[in-house]
Write a protein that holds these residues in place. Structure first.
Motif, PDB file in Angstrom:
ATOM      1  N   MET A 236     -72.184 -19.261  18.439  1.00 51.10           N
ATOM      2  CA  MET A 236     -73.260 -19.956  19.158  1.00 51.10           C
ATOM      3  C   MET A 236     -72.689 -21.095  19.987  1.00 51.10           C
ATOM      4  O   MET A 236     -71.892 -21.898  19.502  1.00 51.10           O
ATOM      5  CB  MET A 236     -74.295 -20.512  18.177  1.00 51.10           C
ATOM      6  N   CYS A 245     -78.718 -27.149  21.295  1.00 49.84           N
ATOM      7  CA  CYS A 245     -78.609 -25.859  20.609  1.00 49.84           C
ATOM      8  C   CYS A 245     -79.996 -25.426  20.147  1.00 49.84           C
ATOM      9  O   CYS A 245     -80.655 -24.637  20.807  1.00 49.84           O
ATOM     10  CB  CYS A 245     -77.634 -25.966  19.440  1.00 49.84           C
ATOM     11  N   MET A 301     -78.351 -27.358  12.170  1.00 49.28           N
ATOM     12  CA  MET A 301     -77.183 -27.309  13.047  1.00 49.28           C
ATOM     13  C   MET A 301     -75.933 -27.817  12.334  1.00 49.28           C
ATOM     14  O   MET A 301     -74.836 -27.268  12.514  1.00 49.28           O
ATOM     15  CB  MET A 301     -77.437 -28.134  14.311  1.00 49.28           C
ATOM     16  N   TRP A 304     -74.653 -25.034  10.143  1.00 43.85           N
ATOM     17  CA  TRP A 304     -73.996 -23.980  10.924  1.00 43.85           C
ATOM     18  C   TRP A 304     -72.659 -24.458  11.502  1.00 43.85           C
ATOM     19  O   TRP A 304     -71.707 -23.693  11.573  1.00 43.85           O
ATOM     20  CB  TRP A 304     -74.911 -23.525  12.053  1.00 43.85           C
ATOM     21  N   TYR A 305     -72.603 -25.730  11.891  1.00 41.62           N
ATOM     22  CA  TYR A 305     -71.346 -26.263  12.427  1.00 41.62           C
ATOM     23  C   TYR A 305     -70.265 -26.244  11.356  1.00 41.62           C
ATOM     24  O   TYR A 305     -69.108 -25.874  11.614  1.00 41.62           O
ATOM     25  CB  TYR A 305     -71.555 -27.683  12.966  1.00 41.62           C
ATOM     26  N   ILE A 310     -70.746 -22.822  15.312  1.00 45.34           N
ATOM     27  CA  ILE A 310     -71.075 -23.571  16.520  1.00 45.34           C
ATOM     28  C   ILE A 310     -69.799 -23.907  17.300  1.00 45.34           C
ATOM     29  O   ILE A 310     -68.789 -24.284  16.715  1.00 45.34           O
ATOM     30  CB  ILE A 310     -71.832 -24.872  16.190  1.00 45.34           C
ATOM     31  N   ALA A 314     -69.281 -28.175  21.660  1.00 42.26           N
ATOM     32  CA  ALA A 314     -70.673 -28.068  22.122  1.00 42.26           C
ATOM     33  C   ALA A 314     -71.218 -29.395  22.632  1.00 42.26           C
ATOM     34  O   ALA A 314     -72.019 -29.432  23.572  1.00 42.26           O
ATOM     35  CB  ALA A 314     -71.554 -27.542  20.991  1.00 42.26           C
ATOM     36  N   TYR A 333     -76.644 -18.059  22.533  1.00 38.45           N
ATOM     37  CA  TYR A 333     -77.160 -19.415  22.738  1.00 38.45           C
ATOM     38  C   TYR A 333     -78.671 -19.335  22.742  1.00 38.45           C
ATOM     39  O   TYR A 333     -79.254 -18.253  22.904  1.00 38.45           O
ATOM     40  CB  TYR A 333     -76.663 -20.007  24.064  1.00 38.45           C
ATOM     41  N   ALA A 500     -75.757 -30.814  18.302  1.00 44.03           N
ATOM     42  CA  ALA A 500     -74.750 -29.792  18.018  1.00 44.03           C
ATOM     43  C   ALA A 500     -74.367 -29.742  16.543  1.00 44.03           C
ATOM     44  O   ALA A 500     -73.564 -28.906  16.139  1.00 44.03           O
ATOM     45  CB  ALA A 500     -73.498 -30.038  18.864  1.00 44.03           C
TER      46      ALA A 500
END
Length: 541
Positions: A236, A245, A301, A304-305, A310, A314, A333, A500
Protein backbone atom coordinates in the motif's frame (compact mmCIF):
# COMPACT_ATOMS: atom_id res chain seq x y z
CA UNK A 1 -1.68 42.55 -21.63
CA UNK A 2 -2.53 43.30 -25.26
CA UNK A 3 -1.23 42.58 -28.73
CA UNK A 4 -0.96 45.42 -31.27
CA UNK A 5 -1.84 44.76 -34.89
CA UNK A 6 0.37 46.18 -37.66
CA UNK A 7 -1.81 45.60 -40.68
CA UNK A 8 -2.77 49.25 -41.24
CA UNK A 9 0.79 50.50 -40.77
CA UNK A 10 2.12 47.89 -43.17
CA UNK A 11 -0.45 48.90 -45.80
CA UNK A 12 0.56 52.57 -45.52
CA UNK A 13 4.22 51.68 -45.77
CA UNK A 14 3.59 49.66 -48.92
CA UNK A 15 1.69 52.57 -50.50
CA UNK A 16 4.38 55.05 -49.54
CA UNK A 17 7.02 52.82 -51.05
CA UNK A 18 5.02 52.45 -54.25
CA UNK A 19 4.60 56.26 -54.52
CA UNK A 20 8.30 56.92 -54.01
CA UNK A 21 9.31 54.63 -56.83
CA UNK A 22 6.54 55.43 -59.32
CA UNK A 23 7.90 58.62 -61.09
CA UNK A 24 11.54 58.05 -61.96
CA UNK A 25 11.44 58.89 -65.70
CA UNK A 26 11.34 62.24 -67.71
CA UNK A 27 12.87 65.71 -67.24
CA UNK A 28 12.14 69.40 -67.82
CA UNK A 29 9.00 71.39 -67.11
CA UNK A 30 5.75 69.48 -67.41
CA UNK A 31 3.03 70.95 -69.73
CA UNK A 32 -0.34 72.08 -68.47
CA UNK A 33 -1.86 68.84 -69.59
CA UNK A 34 0.87 67.03 -67.75
CA UNK A 35 0.13 69.07 -64.62
CA UNK A 36 -3.56 68.24 -64.90
CA UNK A 37 -2.84 64.56 -65.38
CA UNK A 38 -0.41 64.62 -62.47
CA UNK A 39 -2.98 66.29 -60.28
CA UNK A 40 -5.51 63.64 -61.25
CA UNK A 41 -3.01 60.89 -60.57
CA UNK A 42 -2.24 62.46 -57.19
CA UNK A 43 -5.92 62.57 -56.24
CA UNK A 44 -6.33 58.98 -57.37
CA UNK A 45 -3.31 57.93 -55.32
CA UNK A 46 -4.68 59.67 -52.24
CA UNK A 47 -8.04 58.03 -52.83
CA UNK A 48 -6.42 54.62 -53.27
CA UNK A 49 -4.32 55.20 -50.15
CA UNK A 50 -7.36 56.17 -48.11
CA UNK A 51 -9.31 53.16 -49.32
CA UNK A 52 -6.43 50.80 -48.58
CA UNK A 53 -6.02 52.26 -45.09
CA UNK A 54 -9.72 51.89 -44.40
CA UNK A 55 -9.70 48.31 -45.66
CA UNK A 56 -6.68 47.47 -43.54
CA UNK A 57 -8.29 48.95 -40.46
CA UNK A 58 -11.51 47.06 -41.17
CA UNK A 59 -9.64 43.77 -41.50
CA UNK A 60 -7.41 44.33 -38.49
CA UNK A 61 -8.71 42.89 -35.17
CA UNK A 62 -8.98 44.95 -32.04
CA UNK A 63 -6.06 44.90 -29.64
CA UNK A 64 -5.96 41.34 -28.37
CA UNK A 65 -6.11 40.45 -24.69
CA UNK A 66 -3.55 38.01 -23.35
CA UNK A 67 -4.07 35.80 -20.33
CA UNK A 68 -2.04 33.12 -18.59
CA UNK A 69 -3.85 30.09 -17.20
CA UNK A 70 -1.99 28.07 -14.56
CA UNK A 71 -3.11 24.51 -13.91
CA UNK A 72 -1.83 21.31 -12.36
CA UNK A 73 -0.75 18.26 -14.29
CA UNK A 74 -1.74 14.94 -12.78
CA UNK A 75 1.82 13.69 -13.32
CA UNK A 76 4.49 15.01 -15.66
CA UNK A 77 3.68 17.95 -17.93
CA UNK A 78 2.52 16.48 -21.28
CA UNK A 79 4.79 17.06 -24.27
CA UNK A 80 1.88 18.00 -26.53
CA UNK A 81 0.75 20.98 -24.46
CA UNK A 82 1.79 23.51 -27.12
CA UNK A 83 -0.40 21.83 -29.74
CA UNK A 84 -3.36 22.09 -27.40
CA UNK A 85 -2.62 25.72 -26.63
CA UNK A 86 -2.41 26.54 -30.36
CA UNK A 87 -5.73 24.81 -31.05
CA UNK A 88 -7.42 26.70 -28.20
CA UNK A 89 -6.09 30.02 -29.46
CA UNK A 90 -7.43 29.31 -32.95
CA UNK A 91 -10.84 29.44 -31.26
CA UNK A 92 -10.40 32.11 -28.59
CA UNK A 93 -8.56 34.67 -30.69
CA UNK A 94 -11.36 34.63 -33.26
CA UNK A 95 -14.30 34.41 -30.86
CA UNK A 96 -13.38 36.34 -27.70
CA UNK A 97 -10.29 38.21 -28.95
CA UNK A 98 -8.10 36.56 -26.31
CA UNK A 99 -4.77 34.75 -26.54
CA UNK A 100 -4.35 32.07 -23.86
CA UNK A 101 -1.00 30.87 -22.54
CA UNK A 102 -1.29 27.62 -20.60
CA UNK A 103 1.25 26.98 -17.89
CA UNK A 104 0.98 23.45 -16.53
CA UNK A 105 2.92 22.51 -13.38
CA UNK A 106 3.75 19.03 -12.13
CA UNK A 107 1.37 17.99 -9.36
CA UNK A 108 4.04 17.48 -6.69
CA UNK A 109 5.44 21.00 -6.99
CA UNK A 110 2.16 22.79 -7.64
CA UNK A 111 1.61 24.29 -4.15
CA UNK A 112 5.19 25.55 -3.95
CA UNK A 113 5.15 27.08 -7.44
CA UNK A 114 1.80 28.76 -6.87
CA UNK A 115 3.08 30.26 -3.63
CA UNK A 116 6.16 31.60 -5.41
CA UNK A 117 4.04 33.19 -8.12
CA UNK A 118 1.71 34.83 -5.63
CA UNK A 119 4.44 36.07 -3.29
CA UNK A 120 6.58 37.46 -6.11
CA UNK A 121 3.67 39.36 -7.64
CA UNK A 122 4.00 37.51 -10.93
CA UNK A 123 0.96 38.34 -13.08
CA UNK A 124 -1.24 35.42 -14.11
CA UNK A 125 -4.95 35.38 -14.70
CA UNK A 126 -6.54 32.00 -13.98
CA UNK A 127 -5.57 29.15 -11.68
CA UNK A 128 -7.05 25.95 -10.34
CA UNK A 129 -6.93 25.20 -6.63
CA UNK A 130 -6.26 21.63 -5.56
CA UNK A 131 -6.73 19.89 -2.20
CA UNK A 132 -2.97 19.82 -1.70
CA UNK A 133 -1.42 21.78 1.14
CA UNK A 134 -1.21 25.52 0.56
CA UNK A 135 -2.76 25.26 -2.93
CA UNK A 136 -6.18 24.43 -1.46
CA UNK A 137 -9.02 26.88 -1.92
CA UNK A 138 -9.75 27.55 1.75
CA UNK A 139 -6.12 28.31 2.58
CA UNK A 140 -5.63 30.72 -0.31
CA UNK A 141 -9.02 32.39 0.12
CA UNK A 142 -8.23 33.01 3.79
CA UNK A 143 -5.15 34.93 2.68
CA UNK A 144 -7.17 37.13 0.27
CA UNK A 145 -5.29 35.81 -2.74
CA UNK A 146 -8.32 35.76 -5.09
CA UNK A 147 -10.31 38.54 -6.71
CA UNK A 148 -14.01 39.00 -6.13
CA UNK A 149 -15.39 38.10 -9.57
CA UNK A 150 -19.11 38.48 -8.83
CA UNK A 151 -19.49 41.50 -11.12
CA UNK A 152 -17.38 39.92 -13.87
CA UNK A 153 -19.51 36.78 -13.78
CA UNK A 154 -22.66 38.83 -14.24
CA UNK A 155 -21.13 40.64 -17.23
CA UNK A 156 -19.06 37.92 -18.91
CA UNK A 157 -19.94 34.63 -17.21
CA UNK A 158 -23.66 34.04 -17.60
CA UNK A 159 -22.91 30.58 -18.98
CA UNK A 160 -21.03 29.75 -15.79
CA UNK A 161 -23.86 30.98 -13.60
CA UNK A 162 -26.39 28.92 -15.55
CA UNK A 163 -24.17 25.83 -15.32
CA UNK A 164 -22.96 25.62 -11.71
CA UNK A 165 -26.09 26.90 -9.99
CA UNK A 166 -26.15 26.67 -6.20
CA UNK A 167 -22.64 25.20 -5.91
CA UNK A 168 -21.37 28.75 -6.31
CA UNK A 169 -22.54 29.39 -2.75
CA UNK A 170 -19.55 27.34 -1.56
CA UNK A 171 -17.19 30.05 -2.83
CA UNK A 172 -19.35 33.05 -1.97
CA UNK A 173 -18.92 35.21 1.14
CA UNK A 174 -21.25 38.15 1.75
CA UNK A 175 -22.19 38.28 -1.91
CA UNK A 176 -18.59 38.21 -3.12
CA UNK A 177 -17.63 35.29 -5.35
CA UNK A 178 -13.98 34.23 -5.07
CA UNK A 179 -13.96 31.25 -7.42
CA UNK A 180 -16.00 28.83 -9.52
CA UNK A 181 -16.18 25.14 -8.52
CA UNK A 182 -15.48 22.74 -11.35
CA UNK A 183 -18.78 21.36 -12.63
CA UNK A 184 -18.29 17.63 -12.41
CA UNK A 185 -19.83 14.54 -10.92
CA UNK A 186 -19.59 15.37 -7.23
CA UNK A 187 -20.96 12.08 -5.96
CA UNK A 188 -17.61 10.95 -4.62
CA UNK A 189 -16.75 7.57 -3.11
CA UNK A 190 -13.71 6.10 -1.40
CA UNK A 191 -12.16 3.17 -3.27
CA UNK A 192 -9.40 0.63 -2.73
CA UNK A 193 -7.44 0.60 -6.01
CA UNK A 194 -5.37 -2.51 -6.80
CA UNK A 195 -3.33 -3.83 -9.73
CA UNK A 196 -5.55 -6.24 -11.63
CA UNK A 197 -2.64 -8.25 -13.06
CA UNK A 198 -1.31 -9.02 -9.57
CA UNK A 199 -4.75 -10.05 -8.33
CA UNK A 200 -5.25 -12.33 -11.33
CA UNK A 201 -1.82 -13.92 -10.98
CA UNK A 202 -2.39 -14.67 -7.29
CA UNK A 203 -5.93 -15.91 -7.87
CA UNK A 204 -7.35 -13.10 -5.74
CA UNK A 205 -9.37 -11.08 -8.25
CA UNK A 206 -12.76 -12.47 -7.25
CA UNK A 207 -11.90 -12.12 -3.56
CA UNK A 208 -10.91 -8.49 -4.11
CA UNK A 209 -14.01 -7.63 -6.11
CA UNK A 210 -16.24 -9.01 -3.36
CA UNK A 211 -14.44 -7.52 -0.35
CA UNK A 212 -16.62 -6.14 2.42
CA UNK A 213 -13.99 -5.47 5.12
CA UNK A 214 -10.51 -4.17 5.70
CA UNK A 215 -9.55 -7.55 7.16
CA UNK A 216 -10.01 -9.04 3.69
CA UNK A 217 -7.97 -6.21 2.18
CA UNK A 218 -5.22 -6.93 4.71
CA UNK A 219 -5.23 -10.59 3.67
CA UNK A 220 -4.66 -9.53 0.08
CA UNK A 221 -1.82 -7.18 1.07
CA UNK A 222 -0.24 -9.99 3.08
CA UNK A 223 -0.41 -12.32 0.06
CA UNK A 224 1.29 -9.72 -2.13
CA UNK A 225 4.02 -9.08 0.46
CA UNK A 226 4.74 -12.82 0.79
CA UNK A 227 4.59 -13.54 -2.94
CA UNK A 228 7.89 -14.61 -4.48
CA UNK A 229 6.91 -12.96 -7.76
CA UNK A 230 5.31 -9.75 -6.48
CA UNK A 231 6.97 -9.27 -3.10
CA UNK A 232 9.02 -6.36 -4.42
CA UNK A 233 5.85 -4.27 -4.57
CA UNK A 234 4.87 -2.33 -1.46
CA UNK A 235 1.34 -3.52 -0.64
CA UNK A 236 0.00 0.00 0.00
CA UNK A 237 1.22 3.48 -0.92
CA UNK A 238 -0.28 6.85 -0.01
CA UNK A 239 -2.84 8.28 -2.39
CA UNK A 240 -1.12 11.67 -2.53
CA UNK A 241 1.98 13.52 -1.40
CA UNK A 242 0.77 14.39 2.10
CA UNK A 243 0.83 10.81 3.34
CA UNK A 244 -2.89 10.18 2.94
CA UNK A 245 -3.69 6.48 3.16
CA UNK A 246 -6.96 5.73 4.97
CA UNK A 247 -7.72 9.29 6.07
CA UNK A 248 -9.31 10.53 2.85
CA UNK A 249 -11.35 13.74 2.71
CA UNK A 250 -14.56 13.41 4.70
CA UNK A 251 -14.06 9.69 5.42
CA UNK A 252 -13.93 7.71 8.65
CA UNK A 253 -12.55 4.30 7.63
CA UNK A 254 -11.26 3.00 10.94
CA UNK A 255 -13.92 0.34 11.45
CA UNK A 256 -13.32 -3.07 9.93
CA UNK A 257 -16.52 -3.55 7.92
CA UNK A 258 -17.09 -1.23 4.99
CA UNK A 259 -20.73 -0.98 6.03
CA UNK A 260 -19.60 0.68 9.27
CA UNK A 261 -17.58 3.39 7.53
CA UNK A 262 -19.01 6.89 7.89
CA UNK A 263 -18.63 10.40 6.54
CA UNK A 264 -18.07 13.80 8.07
CA UNK A 265 -18.58 17.26 6.61
CA UNK A 266 -15.47 19.47 6.66
CA UNK A 267 -17.53 22.63 6.13
CA UNK A 268 -15.18 23.69 3.35
CA UNK A 269 -12.01 23.21 5.42
CA UNK A 270 -9.64 21.22 3.21
CA UNK A 271 -7.11 20.94 6.04
CA UNK A 272 -9.54 18.44 7.61
CA UNK A 273 -9.31 19.99 11.07
CA UNK A 274 -13.07 20.70 11.17
CA UNK A 275 -15.75 17.98 11.30
CA UNK A 276 -19.50 17.74 11.74
CA UNK A 277 -22.07 15.00 11.18
CA UNK A 278 -23.51 15.70 7.68
CA UNK A 279 -27.02 14.43 8.42
CA UNK A 280 -27.84 17.54 10.44
CA UNK A 281 -28.78 15.64 13.59
CA UNK A 282 -26.09 17.37 15.69
CA UNK A 283 -24.90 20.77 14.44
CA UNK A 284 -21.82 20.75 16.66
CA UNK A 285 -18.43 21.56 15.11
CA UNK A 286 -15.65 19.35 16.50
CA UNK A 287 -11.89 18.95 16.24
CA UNK A 288 -11.52 16.21 13.63
CA UNK A 289 -8.04 15.05 14.62
CA UNK A 290 -9.21 14.51 18.20
CA UNK A 291 -12.22 12.42 17.23
CA UNK A 292 -12.37 8.72 18.09
CA UNK A 293 -13.05 7.90 14.44
CA UNK A 294 -9.91 9.64 13.20
CA UNK A 295 -7.78 8.02 15.87
CA UNK A 296 -9.03 4.58 14.78
CA UNK A 297 -7.64 5.20 11.30
CA UNK A 298 -4.28 6.15 12.78
CA UNK A 299 -4.19 2.97 14.86
CA UNK A 300 -5.02 0.79 11.85
CA UNK A 301 -2.33 2.48 9.76
CA UNK A 302 0.23 2.11 12.54
CA UNK A 303 -0.53 -1.61 12.73
CA UNK A 304 -0.15 -2.03 8.97
CA UNK A 305 3.05 0.04 8.91
CA UNK A 306 4.62 -2.13 11.58
CA UNK A 307 3.70 -5.23 9.53
CA UNK A 308 5.52 -3.77 6.53
CA UNK A 309 2.44 -3.22 4.37
CA UNK A 310 2.86 0.56 4.04
CA UNK A 311 5.39 2.32 1.80
CA UNK A 312 8.24 3.36 4.07
CA UNK A 313 8.40 6.82 2.48
CA UNK A 314 4.61 7.35 2.45
CA UNK A 315 4.88 10.47 4.61
CA UNK A 316 7.33 12.14 2.22
CA UNK A 317 6.47 10.65 -1.17
CA UNK A 318 6.37 13.28 -3.91
CA UNK A 319 4.26 11.25 -6.35
CA UNK A 320 0.59 10.35 -6.26
CA UNK A 321 -0.31 6.75 -5.52
CA UNK A 322 -1.16 6.07 -9.15
CA UNK A 323 2.31 7.16 -10.23
CA UNK A 324 3.95 4.78 -7.74
CA UNK A 325 1.83 1.91 -9.02
CA UNK A 326 2.69 2.89 -12.59
CA UNK A 327 6.41 2.78 -11.81
CA UNK A 328 6.22 -0.64 -10.09
CA UNK A 329 6.71 0.67 -6.57
CA UNK A 330 3.27 -0.12 -5.14
CA UNK A 331 0.42 -2.59 -5.49
CA UNK A 332 -2.50 -0.56 -4.14
CA UNK A 333 -3.73 2.70 -2.66
CA UNK A 334 -6.97 4.29 -1.50
CA UNK A 335 -8.44 7.15 -3.50
CA UNK A 336 -11.60 9.13 -3.93
CA UNK A 337 -13.41 9.47 -7.21
CA UNK A 338 -16.67 9.62 -9.06
CA UNK A 339 -18.46 7.42 -11.55
CA UNK A 340 -15.96 5.91 -14.00
CA UNK A 341 -13.29 5.57 -11.30
CA UNK A 342 -11.87 2.28 -12.58
CA UNK A 343 -11.26 3.66 -16.07
CA UNK A 344 -9.72 6.86 -14.71
CA UNK A 345 -7.33 5.01 -12.40
CA UNK A 346 -6.39 2.49 -15.08
CA UNK A 347 -5.51 5.33 -17.43
CA UNK A 348 -3.47 7.08 -14.75
CA UNK A 349 -1.56 3.92 -13.86
CA UNK A 350 -1.08 2.77 -17.44
CA UNK A 351 -2.46 -0.69 -16.58
CA UNK A 352 -5.79 -2.27 -15.54
CA UNK A 353 -6.79 -1.32 -12.00
CA UNK A 354 -9.53 -2.96 -9.93
CA UNK A 355 -11.42 -0.48 -7.76
CA UNK A 356 -13.58 -1.59 -4.83
CA UNK A 357 -15.97 0.93 -3.31
CA UNK A 358 -15.82 1.39 0.46
CA UNK A 359 -17.99 4.45 1.15
CA UNK A 360 -20.06 7.01 -0.77
CA UNK A 361 -20.05 10.53 0.64
CA UNK A 362 -22.78 13.17 0.59
CA UNK A 363 -22.20 16.26 -1.52
CA UNK A 364 -20.88 19.02 0.73
CA UNK A 365 -19.22 22.42 0.54
CA UNK A 366 -15.88 20.59 0.59
CA UNK A 367 -17.00 18.61 -2.47
CA UNK A 368 -17.53 21.90 -4.26
CA UNK A 369 -14.27 23.54 -3.15
CA UNK A 370 -12.03 20.58 -3.92
CA UNK A 371 -11.20 22.01 -7.36
CA UNK A 372 -11.98 25.71 -7.90
CA UNK A 373 -11.08 28.04 -10.77
CA UNK A 374 -10.05 31.44 -9.49
CA UNK A 375 -8.73 34.79 -10.69
CA UNK A 376 -5.65 35.67 -8.59
CA UNK A 377 -5.17 39.15 -7.20
CA UNK A 378 -2.11 39.37 -9.48
CA UNK A 379 -4.25 39.17 -12.64
CA UNK A 380 -3.64 41.87 -15.24
CA UNK A 381 -6.66 40.90 -17.41
CA UNK A 382 -9.49 39.66 -15.17
CA UNK A 383 -12.21 40.47 -17.73
CA UNK A 384 -10.56 38.36 -20.42
CA UNK A 385 -9.89 35.63 -17.83
CA UNK A 386 -13.60 35.34 -17.01
CA UNK A 387 -14.52 35.39 -20.71
CA UNK A 388 -12.27 32.38 -21.28
CA UNK A 389 -13.46 30.72 -18.08
CA UNK A 390 -17.00 31.03 -19.41
CA UNK A 391 -15.93 29.10 -22.53
CA UNK A 392 -14.41 26.37 -20.34
CA UNK A 393 -17.82 25.79 -18.77
CA UNK A 394 -19.92 26.10 -21.93
CA UNK A 395 -17.86 25.10 -24.99
CA UNK A 396 -17.29 21.38 -25.66
CA UNK A 397 -14.41 22.19 -28.01
CA UNK A 398 -12.42 23.85 -25.21
CA UNK A 399 -13.37 21.19 -22.65
CA UNK A 400 -12.19 18.31 -24.83
CA UNK A 401 -9.00 20.07 -25.91
CA UNK A 402 -7.97 20.61 -22.30
CA UNK A 403 -8.87 17.06 -21.26
CA UNK A 404 -7.86 14.82 -24.17
CA UNK A 405 -5.94 17.09 -26.55
CA UNK A 406 -6.38 17.60 -30.29
CA UNK A 407 -8.79 15.20 -31.97
CA UNK A 408 -7.13 12.89 -34.53
CA UNK A 409 -3.72 13.91 -33.16
CA UNK A 410 -3.90 12.84 -29.52
CA UNK A 411 -7.14 10.87 -29.58
CA UNK A 412 -9.86 9.64 -31.88
CA UNK A 413 -13.61 9.23 -31.41
CA UNK A 414 -15.66 6.12 -32.08
CA UNK A 415 -19.38 5.94 -31.31
CA UNK A 416 -19.25 8.87 -28.91
CA UNK A 417 -16.25 7.60 -26.90
CA UNK A 418 -12.66 8.88 -27.02
CA UNK A 419 -9.72 6.51 -27.57
CA UNK A 420 -5.98 6.72 -27.94
CA UNK A 421 -4.74 6.83 -31.50
CA UNK A 422 -3.66 3.48 -32.93
CA UNK A 423 -0.35 2.43 -31.41
CA UNK A 424 -0.57 4.97 -28.58
CA UNK A 425 -1.27 4.53 -24.87
CA UNK A 426 -0.99 6.55 -21.68
CA UNK A 427 2.80 6.20 -21.67
CA UNK A 428 3.40 7.31 -25.28
CA UNK A 429 0.58 9.76 -26.06
CA UNK A 430 1.90 13.34 -26.22
CA UNK A 431 -1.17 14.78 -24.45
CA UNK A 432 -3.70 13.14 -22.15
CA UNK A 433 -4.91 14.58 -18.85
CA UNK A 434 -8.27 14.15 -17.08
CA UNK A 435 -11.90 15.08 -17.50
CA UNK A 436 -12.73 16.68 -14.14
CA UNK A 437 -10.28 19.56 -13.77
CA UNK A 438 -11.03 22.02 -16.56
CA UNK A 439 -14.43 23.51 -15.95
CA UNK A 440 -17.32 21.35 -17.11
CA UNK A 441 -16.78 17.58 -17.02
CA UNK A 442 -20.19 16.97 -18.56
CA UNK A 443 -18.96 18.44 -21.87
CA UNK A 444 -16.02 16.03 -22.11
CA UNK A 445 -16.27 12.84 -24.16
CA UNK A 446 -16.22 9.61 -22.12
CA UNK A 447 -12.93 7.70 -22.38
CA UNK A 448 -12.19 4.19 -23.59
CA UNK A 449 -13.81 1.70 -21.20
CA UNK A 450 -16.65 4.03 -20.31
CA UNK A 451 -20.12 3.93 -21.82
CA UNK A 452 -21.09 6.58 -24.35
CA UNK A 453 -23.96 7.66 -22.06
CA UNK A 454 -21.70 8.10 -19.02
CA UNK A 455 -22.37 11.82 -18.72
CA UNK A 456 -26.13 11.31 -18.75
CA UNK A 457 -25.83 8.61 -16.08
CA UNK A 458 -23.58 10.87 -13.98
CA UNK A 459 -26.02 13.76 -14.29
CA UNK A 460 -28.84 11.53 -13.05
CA UNK A 461 -26.65 10.36 -10.15
CA UNK A 462 -26.04 14.00 -9.24
CA UNK A 463 -29.77 14.69 -9.21
CA UNK A 464 -30.39 11.82 -6.78
CA UNK A 465 -27.32 12.33 -4.58
CA UNK A 466 -27.39 12.64 -0.80
CA UNK A 467 -26.70 16.20 0.26
CA UNK A 468 -25.06 17.39 3.43
CA UNK A 469 -27.37 19.36 5.67
CA UNK A 470 -24.76 22.12 5.51
CA UNK A 471 -24.28 22.36 1.75
CA UNK A 472 -23.84 26.00 0.87
CA UNK A 473 -22.38 27.05 4.21
CA UNK A 474 -19.09 28.86 3.75
CA UNK A 475 -17.12 30.23 6.67
CA UNK A 476 -15.63 33.72 6.38
CA UNK A 477 -12.16 33.04 7.77
CA UNK A 478 -10.83 36.59 7.52
CA UNK A 479 -10.76 37.03 11.30
CA UNK A 480 -8.83 33.78 11.84
CA UNK A 481 -6.33 34.07 8.99
CA UNK A 482 -3.32 34.07 11.32
CA UNK A 483 -4.59 31.04 13.23
CA UNK A 484 -5.24 29.15 9.99
CA UNK A 485 -1.71 29.84 8.80
CA UNK A 486 -0.26 28.53 12.07
CA UNK A 487 -2.57 25.50 11.98
CA UNK A 488 -1.69 24.75 8.37
CA UNK A 489 1.98 24.70 9.35
CA UNK A 490 1.29 22.37 12.27
CA UNK A 491 -0.77 20.04 10.11
CA UNK A 492 1.91 19.99 7.41
CA UNK A 493 4.45 19.02 10.06
CA UNK A 494 2.55 16.17 11.73
CA UNK A 495 -0.30 14.90 9.57
CA UNK A 496 1.70 13.01 6.88
CA UNK A 497 3.43 10.76 9.39
CA UNK A 498 0.20 10.27 11.39
CA UNK A 499 -1.82 9.35 8.32
CA UNK A 500 0.87 6.93 7.17
CA UNK A 501 1.03 5.20 10.58
CA UNK A 502 4.64 6.24 11.12
CA UNK A 503 4.11 8.65 14.03
CA UNK A 504 4.31 7.43 17.60
CA UNK A 505 1.50 7.90 20.11
CA UNK A 506 3.61 10.64 21.70
CA UNK A 507 3.86 12.39 18.34
CA UNK A 508 0.09 12.28 18.00
CA UNK A 509 -0.33 13.88 21.42
CA UNK A 510 2.22 16.55 20.51
CA UNK A 511 0.27 17.23 17.32
CA UNK A 512 -2.99 17.80 19.19
CA UNK A 513 -1.25 20.06 21.69
CA UNK A 514 0.30 22.13 18.90
CA UNK A 515 -3.09 22.50 17.22
CA UNK A 516 -4.56 24.04 20.34
CA UNK A 517 -1.51 26.24 20.84
CA UNK A 518 -1.91 27.43 17.24
CA UNK A 519 -5.47 28.65 17.73
CA UNK A 520 -7.68 25.65 16.99
CA UNK A 521 -10.19 26.59 19.69
CA UNK A 522 -10.72 30.04 18.15
CA UNK A 523 -11.16 28.49 14.70
CA UNK A 524 -13.79 26.03 15.94
CA UNK A 525 -15.57 28.83 17.79
CA UNK A 526 -15.61 30.95 14.62
CA UNK A 527 -16.98 28.10 12.50
CA UNK A 528 -19.62 27.29 15.13
CA UNK A 529 -20.88 30.84 15.52
CA UNK A 530 -21.13 31.40 11.77
CA UNK A 531 -22.80 28.02 11.26
CA UNK A 532 -25.35 28.82 13.97
CA UNK A 533 -26.15 32.11 12.23
CA UNK A 534 -26.38 30.37 8.84
CA UNK A 535 -28.74 27.73 10.22
CA UNK A 536 -30.94 30.40 11.79
CA UNK A 537 -31.08 32.30 8.51
CA UNK A 538 -31.79 29.16 6.49
CA UNK A 539 -34.41 27.67 8.78
CA UNK A 540 -32.13 25.21 10.60
CA UNK A 541 -32.36 24.40 14.26
Amino acid sequence: MQRRTLAAMMALCMLASAGACGNSEGSGQPSASTDTAAAGDSKAAVSDETSAEAAAEADAPEDMDEITMVCSAMGAVPAGLQDVEDAINAITEAEINTHVTIEMIEAGSYPQQINLKISSGEPFDLMITRPIGSACYSSMAAQNQFMDISGLLEEYGQGILDTVGDTLSATTVDGQVFGVPTWRSMVSSAYICMRTDVLEDLGLLEKAQNMTSFSEYEEIMKAVAESEKWGYLTPMVASDNVGTCLALDGCYLGNDKFADASAYDQLGDLNRMIAINPDGSDPTVISNFESEEYHKMYEKMKEWYEKGYIYKDAATQSDAGGELVKTNVGFSYLAQGEIGMETAQSTMCGMPITCVKVLTLPISTSSCTKFVWTVPQNSASPEAAVKFLNMMYTDARIANLLAWGVENVHYTVKDGVAYFMDGEDATTCAYHTNDFLYGNQFLVLPWDGQEANLREVAAEEMENAQMSAYLGFSCDTTSIANELTALTNAISEFRPSINAGIASAEDYDAFVEKLHNSGLDKVIETYQSQLDAWLAQNGGE
